[in-house]
Design a protein around this motif. Structure first.
Motif, short mmCIF file in Angstrom:
data_model
loop_
_atom_site.label_atom_id
_atom_site.label_comp_id
_atom_site.label_asym_id
_atom_site.label_seq_id
_atom_site.Cartn_x
_atom_site.Cartn_y
_atom_site.Cartn_z
N MET A 24 0.83 -1.20 0.00
CA MET A 24 0.00 0.00 0.00
C MET A 24 0.87 1.26 0.00
N GLN A 25 1.97 1.24 0.77
CA GLN A 25 2.86 2.39 0.80
C GLN A 25 3.46 2.69 -0.57
N GLN A 26 3.78 1.65 -1.34
CA GLN A 26 4.30 1.87 -2.70
C GLN A 26 3.25 2.50 -3.60
N LEU A 27 2.00 2.03 -3.48
CA LEU A 27 0.94 2.57 -4.34
C LEU A 27 0.67 4.03 -4.05
N ARG A 28 0.90 4.47 -2.81
CA ARG A 28 0.64 5.87 -2.44
C ARG A 28 1.50 6.84 -3.25
N THR A 29 2.63 6.37 -3.77
CA THR A 29 3.53 7.27 -4.50
C THR A 29 3.07 7.52 -5.94
N HIS A 30 2.04 6.80 -6.40
CA HIS A 30 1.58 6.95 -7.78
C HIS A 30 0.29 7.76 -7.84
N ARG A 31 -0.19 7.98 -9.04
CA ARG A 31 -1.36 8.84 -9.23
C ARG A 31 -2.65 8.05 -8.99
N VAL A 63 -8.78 0.67 -0.02
CA VAL A 63 -9.53 1.01 -1.23
C VAL A 63 -8.64 1.83 -2.14
N MET A 64 -8.64 1.50 -3.42
CA MET A 64 -7.77 2.15 -4.40
C MET A 64 -8.64 2.64 -5.56
N SER A 65 -8.55 3.93 -5.87
CA SER A 65 -9.31 4.49 -6.99
C SER A 65 -8.35 5.10 -8.01
N CYS A 66 -8.66 4.95 -9.28
CA CYS A 66 -7.80 5.49 -10.34
C CYS A 66 -8.61 5.59 -11.63
N ASN A 67 -8.02 6.27 -12.62
CA ASN A 67 -8.62 6.28 -13.96
C ASN A 67 -7.83 5.34 -14.85
N ALA A 68 -8.29 5.18 -16.08
CA ALA A 68 -7.66 4.21 -16.98
C ALA A 68 -6.20 4.56 -17.25
N ARG A 69 -5.90 5.85 -17.37
CA ARG A 69 -4.52 6.24 -17.67
C ARG A 69 -3.59 5.97 -16.48
N CYS A 118 -0.53 -6.39 -9.61
CA CYS A 118 -0.73 -5.98 -11.01
C CYS A 118 -1.42 -7.09 -11.81
N ASP A 119 -1.07 -8.35 -11.52
CA ASP A 119 -1.73 -9.46 -12.21
C ASP A 119 -3.24 -9.46 -11.92
N LEU A 120 -3.59 -9.22 -10.66
CA LEU A 120 -5.01 -9.20 -10.30
C LEU A 120 -5.73 -7.98 -10.86
N LEU A 121 -5.02 -6.83 -10.92
CA LEU A 121 -5.62 -5.63 -11.51
C LEU A 121 -5.85 -5.83 -13.00
N MET A 122 -4.94 -6.52 -13.65
CA MET A 122 -5.05 -6.72 -15.10
C MET A 122 -6.30 -7.53 -15.45
N ILE A 141 0.52 2.58 -13.38
CA ILE A 141 0.93 1.64 -12.32
C ILE A 141 1.46 0.35 -12.94
N LEU A 142 0.75 -0.17 -13.93
CA LEU A 142 1.19 -1.42 -14.57
C LEU A 142 2.54 -1.24 -15.26
#
Length: 699
Positions: free
Chosen positions: A81-88, A641-647, A669-673, A652-653
């Protein structure tokens, strides 16, 4: 890693159509919404996006940012989760939210509520964040440079002092707590829960409700099943949630209340534990349970064989032991020091000290002696003739008794009449005792006339002048609030000044009161309301819950150590709470390979178990959950909970689906894909063919 889980909470429908419409608007003079009937279908829109936007690398990829998707990610280590916080992306953990229209119940000093004591959670957030609107305009700049005109001023301290209705989960009766924080949780999918009694609650699926089976998320409690758009398909469980509304007379002993006994037994409490709450013997609890046809559990479900109870005597916690309290007070301990030793709150110490008629040690005041200490108060120094003349003059202009406009035919109670007589005769009492308090010896100030033999002990002495003595306001309140009437009268009894022996007094009656008791109500329906702005509270105190629309709900207290304690109780496995990598070969950032052996992994598991034991020890010593959690390993499993747009999802991927990324986030990433392909199949297929795993930044 088998526990890792990703589910879609909310996804914008027809996302590829939306991207096509945004892309088409950029090159069209027309208003594209008027051409909605002519939009290509979802599959055709995906083909056009690939052909006209992505394949040519034209660089204008803003339309891809419009579709939004929200994931619920579970059982991943905290480091992921801490890694994901650094992205958009938007990340929030332990998210449980209520709709803005939800009414929060506040009460007055007597525990009663009305419509004026209720506020919606959106109103509370507005007041908490922006302050209240001032009724006056600022004429000049404020002390911090605020511009003149209308303004809002902070009212957080006042909101924190308001009494919030909370449930004592042990007794089943409602008490009061206070707000610690009010927060906005953003846009979330909201569902309406409807109960059999007509009450409704608008909340997210993961907001925890207090049910007949303990704390459960809304979705878990009712077995909620939804489709991809979030619409409710069915509820699979028949569930009762806890509400307020049943008033119970305090004159009836608690253990004789059938609803209360049933509630305690449903919580899994044994006879000694219920007896401790009801302040009676275990035998009494067994007798009344048998009379009502209730079955008591034979053993405590949360205690393993051989485990020591929290208190030396489970029927009597240490802070309720009168001898222990006396020893601590005699040793010079203060309330907060005693609370740390007993492992309870300061309020609990004060409650039982006053219950036993003891007096707490007070810390010396940290200020200089006031200039007017021990000096007399204001006095007119009138002679007896002048005083009688003033009274006669007042009678000419003041209509008293039946001549008064406020006369109601003598309907005043005996207590009111006695209080009026006492106030009238008080000046003569104070003159008799030279305007000196007969308890602390201070002369002057605010003085009261006190009955040596209280009215409840002997009503026949209520109007006796010789039964009154002078006390200052503070001493008078202390004596009555701490039930010290008999001890104070003993001093005068030794001098022969008390008109009735204190040992023969009648018992002081307890004021009649009614407690509000929680009761279960069946859930009959759940419906989807769409995406709404949501809010939540954080509650301070012993019980982290509050009443919303009449239902007992959990607050957003960000950290709960129950699952850590569940490991020690045997109800959860160690690896369900903590994440450790599987045995195998790994490489560090410099490319150096190493082997993580089974012996090393077992040693790390043992270390996690020791951390749980140390956590429990610190909690029992009185540390807060936030303080004790510093002992827990960093990679405790986390739901968020993680929210994002397609871009941003493709971004992230790009960064985390490559071969040298952290193992756990590659699995994420495999599960998100998988969900990306179901949501935007054309865009996901193009991305998988052209970019996935190539460590290229997304458009």
């Amino acid at each position: 890693m088998d526990l890792f889980r990703v589910e879609v909470l909310s996804a914008m429908p027809n996302p590829q159509q939306l991207v096509w419409a945004a892309m088409h608007q950029d090159y069209s003079e027309n208003f594209v919404v008027d051409e909605r009937d002519q939009f290509p279908d979802e599959a055709r829109a995906g083909e056009l996006i690939i052909k006209h936007l992505l394949q040519g690398n034209r660089g204008h990829f803003g339309p891809i940012e419009h579709p939004q998707i929200v994931f619920n990610v579970g059982f991943f280590p905290h480091s992921t989760m801490q890694q994901l916080r650094t992205h958009r992306v938007g990340i929030s953990f332990d998210v449980q939210c209520l709709a803005g229209s939800t009414e929060i119940t506040f009460v007055n000093c007597e525990g009663e509520t009305s419509q004026k004591h209720k506020r919606t959670i959106a109103e509370l957030h507005d007041l908490w964040t922006n302050g209240e609107r001032s009724i006056r305009e600022r004429q000049i700049r404020g002390r911090h440079g605020e511009p003149p005109g209308t303004y809002r001023r902070s009212c957080r301290k006042r909101l924190q002092k308001m009494r919030l209705r909370v449930l004592n989960e042990e007794t089943g009766f409602f008490e009061t707590g206070h707000i610690q924080d009010v927060m906005c949780s953003g846009l979330q999918p909201v569902y309406r829960v409807t109960l059999e009694n007509g009450k409704t609650l608008d909340c997210t699926t993961n907001h925890r409700l207090f049910t007949d089976q303990g704390w459960k998320t809304m979705a878990e409690a009712v077995g909620l099943v939804v489709d991809e758009q979030g619409e409710v398909l069915r509820i699979e469980r028949d569930r009762f949630v806890i509400c307020n509304g049943i008033a119970v007379s305090a004159e009836i002993p608690t253990y004789q209340n059938q609803a209360w006994l049933t509630y305690q037994i449903q919580q899994g409490k044994t006879a000694p534990e219920i007896a401790r709450l009801a302040r009676c013997s275990s035998k009494t609890i067994r007798i009344w349970s048998e009379r009502y046809g209730l079955t008591l559990p034979k053993s405590h479900p949360g205690r393993r064989a051989g485990e020591q109870p929290k208190f030396k005597n489970q029927d009597c916690p240490v802070h309720r032991d009168i001898q222990w309290l006396k020893d601590q007070i005699a040793a010079g301990s203060y309330a907060d020091e005693m609370a740390v030793l007993a492992g309870c709150s300061v309020s609990a110490i004060k409650k039982w000290v006053y219950h036993y008629g003891l007096t707490l040690n007070k810390r010396p005041a940290g200020q200089a002696t006031p200039w007017n200490k021990n000096r007399g108060g204001y006095s007119l120094h009138l002679s007896d003739d002048s005083r009688q003349a003033r009274r006669a003059l007042s009678c000419q202009f003041t209509r008293r008794g039946s001549e008064s406009n406020f006369w109601r035919g003598g309907v005043s109670s005996e207590r009111t009449m006695n209080a009026a007589w006492t106030r009238q005769i008080a000046p003569q009492v104070h003159q008799k005792f030279d305007y000196t308090c007969q308890n602390c010896g201070v002369r002057g100030g605010e003085l009261h006339a006190h009955h040596l033999v209280p009215v409840f002990a002997n009503p026949g002495l209520a109007y006796e002048f010789d039964n009154l003595v002078t006390l200052c306001c503070d001493c008078h309140q202390t004596i009555h609030h701490n039930h010290q009437e008999k001890a104070f009268a003993e001093r005068f009894h030794q001098q022969g000044l008390v008109m009735a022996d204190p040992s023969c007094w009648l018992e002081k009656p307890k004021p009649p009161s009614r407690k509000l008791q929680a009761h279960p109500v069946r859930v009959i329906a759940v419906e989807y309301l769409g995406v709404q702005m949501t809010y939540d509270l954080e509650v301070s105190g012993d019980w982290h819950n509050f009443v919303a629309n009449g239902l007992v709900v959990h607050n957003s207290f960000r950290y709960s150590g129950m699952r850590i304690l569940d490991v020690l109780n045997g109800t959860r496995s160690l690896e369900e709470i903590f994440y450790l990598r599987p045995v195998g070969y790994y490489a560090d950032r410099q490319g150096k390979k190493y082997f993580y052996s089974p012996e090393q992994r077992q040693a790390d598991l043992d270390w996690c178990l020791e951390a749980c034991k140390r956590y429990k020890q610190r909690i029992e010593e009185g540390l807060s959950e936030e303080h004790a959690r510093g002992l827990i390993p960093f990679d405790v499993r986390q739901h968020f909970v993680m929210s994002c747009n397609a871009r941003s999802l493709m971004h992230i991927l790009d960064l985390r689906a490559k071969a040298d990324a952290q193992l756990e986030i590659q699995k994420l990433c495999d599960l998100l894909m998988v969900h990306f392909k179901n949501w935007m199949p054309a865009l996901a297929d193009w991305y998988e063919t052209n970019r996935l795993g190539k460590a290229r930044l997304s458009p």
